[in-house]
Design a protein around this motif. Structure first.
Motif, mmCIF file in Angstrom:
data_model
loop_
_atom_site.group_PDB
_atom_site.id
_atom_site.type_symbol
_atom_site.label_atom_id
_atom_site.label_comp_id
_atom_site.label_asym_id
_atom_site.label_seq_id
_atom_site.Cartn_x
_atom_site.Cartn_y
_atom_site.Cartn_z
ATOM 1 N N HIS A 179 36.446 62.211 36.085
ATOM 2 C CA HIS A 179 37.282 63.403 36.338
ATOM 3 C C HIS A 179 38.550 63.071 37.110
ATOM 4 O O HIS A 179 38.822 63.659 38.172
ATOM 5 C CB HIS A 179 36.471 64.462 37.112
ATOM 6 N N LYS B 4 35.934 60.892 41.019
ATOM 7 C CA LYS B 4 34.968 59.980 41.659
ATOM 8 C C LYS B 4 35.197 58.574 41.116
ATOM 9 O O LYS B 4 34.994 58.319 39.916
ATOM 10 C CB LYS B 4 33.546 60.464 41.317
ATOM 11 N N GLY C 228 23.947 54.918 42.191
ATOM 12 C CA GLY C 228 25.334 55.327 42.411
ATOM 13 C C GLY C 228 26.287 54.160 42.632
ATOM 14 O O GLY C 228 27.477 54.363 42.881
ATOM 15 N N SER C 229 25.797 52.916 42.525
ATOM 16 C CA SER C 229 26.684 51.774 42.789
ATOM 17 C C SER C 229 27.582 51.450 41.597
ATOM 18 O O SER C 229 28.501 50.634 41.724
ATOM 19 C CB SER C 229 25.865 50.547 43.205
ATOM 20 N N GLY C 230 27.313 52.045 40.415
ATOM 21 C CA GLY C 230 28.220 51.851 39.279
ATOM 22 C C GLY C 230 27.620 51.099 38.103
ATOM 23 O O GLY C 230 28.310 50.814 37.121
ATOM 24 N N LYS C 231 26.317 50.818 38.153
ATOM 25 C CA LYS C 231 25.697 50.003 37.099
ATOM 26 C C LYS C 231 25.808 50.674 35.732
ATOM 27 O O LYS C 231 26.216 50.048 34.757
ATOM 28 C CB LYS C 231 24.217 49.724 37.434
ATOM 29 N N SER C 232 25.430 51.958 35.670
ATOM 30 C CA SER C 232 25.462 52.648 34.368
ATOM 31 C C SER C 232 26.892 52.774 33.854
ATOM 32 O O SER C 232 27.147 52.636 32.655
ATOM 33 C CB SER C 232 24.856 54.044 34.469
ATOM 34 N N THR C 233 27.813 53.039 34.759
ATOM 35 C CA THR C 233 29.221 53.161 34.348
ATOM 36 C C THR C 233 29.702 51.827 33.774
ATOM 37 O O THR C 233 30.368 51.797 32.732
ATOM 38 C CB THR C 233 30.084 53.565 35.563
#
Ligand code: ADP
Length: 273
Positions: free
Chosen positions: A14, A21, A44-49
């Motif tokens: 977004h 974020k 929330g550390s960014g692995k999936s992203t």
């Protein structure tokens, strides 16, 4: 040969809104063909992203990402990546939707435009690869199978695409030790026998130690540490956790066919213990 080259890639959800974020913040990471790399990090550390950038689902907002030698900035290439980079999402069995196991595996293959004979061959091989005898199961509804079997079918549907890079987001979450071993041993065998490159997101120390060549630790969208498993774990967790004896015992047990145990009990199981 490098199959993944990420240079300073960043990503914001977004952007430009009050909900912006930053999920990835200058990630530099390379992966060699045939390597087994695990990604570790808190929620929330960014692995999936990060893994969604690898098969073209998300596009880095900054930096450069090369997958299999070409930049994902090329829209046409990005749209083909789902065939080359197989992504097994968390709880992939929740995405099963076809009426039979055969159709479930054939779905992606039909979209690839493959001939019927080739589809049949791949369905057969992928099911055998995850330890399922095709004759008994192909015609069944995936929803008539146990949870562990459904997970294997979901993994097989990605394997059937014969991806060059296989990315798995916590593929053993919620499975018992036997089910976990089955999936991971399958993946390890593909790496060894077919030279497939594997990226595994995992919270399980035993999995990391037993299966990875290298690990990368993410923290708040950045790479906190990366390197050979033993080096990184001793650096981040302290020597005590990976005493050489512990490694030897684990390796020995695995060779004797003991299932991988990750202590991933569900709340109900933990309460029953
Ligand atoms: P991990 O996989 O390590 O748990 P994620 O990549 O899911 O981490 O999330 C990284 C950060 O991005 C987190 O702060 C998360 O809240 C945020 N995030 C993830 N997905 C979305 C989304 N669809 N919209 C907004 N923020 C998101």
């Amino acid at each position: 040969m490098l199959v993944i080259e990420a240079r300073e890639i960043s990503y914001t959800y977004h952007p430009g809104t009050s909900h912006a974020k930053k999920a990835l913040d200058g990630i530099t990471l390379t992966v060699e063909r045939g390597e087994f790399l695990s990604l570790v990090g808190a929620n929330g550390s960014g692995k999936s992203t990060l893994i969604q950038q690898l098969n073209g689902l998300l596009l880095p907002e900054a930096g450069e990402l090369m997958v299999l030698g070409r930049s994902v900035a090329d829209k046409g290439y990005r749209e083909q990546l789902w065939q080359k980079v197989g992504l097994v999402f968390q709880f992939p069995e929740q995405q099963l939707f076809e009426g039979t196991v055969y159709d479930e595996l054939a779905y992606g293959l039909k979209n690839m435009g493959l001939a019927k004979g080739e589809i049949d061959r791949r369905v057969q091989e992928a099911l055998l690869g995850v330890g399922i005898e095709p004759a008994g199961v192909s015609g069944q509804s995936p929803f008539s199978l146990s949870g562990g079997m459904r997970r294997r079918v979901a993994v097989a549907s990605i394997l059937a695409m014969e991806p060059e890079i296989l990315v798995l987001d916590e593929p053993t979450a919620g499975l018992d030790p036997e089910g976990s071993s089955q999936i991971l041993e399958t993946v390890k065998r593909l790496q060894r026998e077919k030279g497939i490159t594997v990226l595994l997101v995992s919270h399980c120390l035993n999995e990391l130690i037993l299966f990875s060549d290298r690990i990368a630790v993410l923290e708040k969208g950045r790479i906190k540490a990366q390197g050979k498993v033993r080096e990184v774990l001793s650096g981040t967790l302290g020597e005590a956790v990976i005493l050489p004896e512990y490694l030897n015992v684990l390796t020995d047990l695995r060779e004797k066919g003991w299932p991988v145990h990750c202590g991933q009990l569900t709340l109900e199981e933990a309460a029953a213990e």
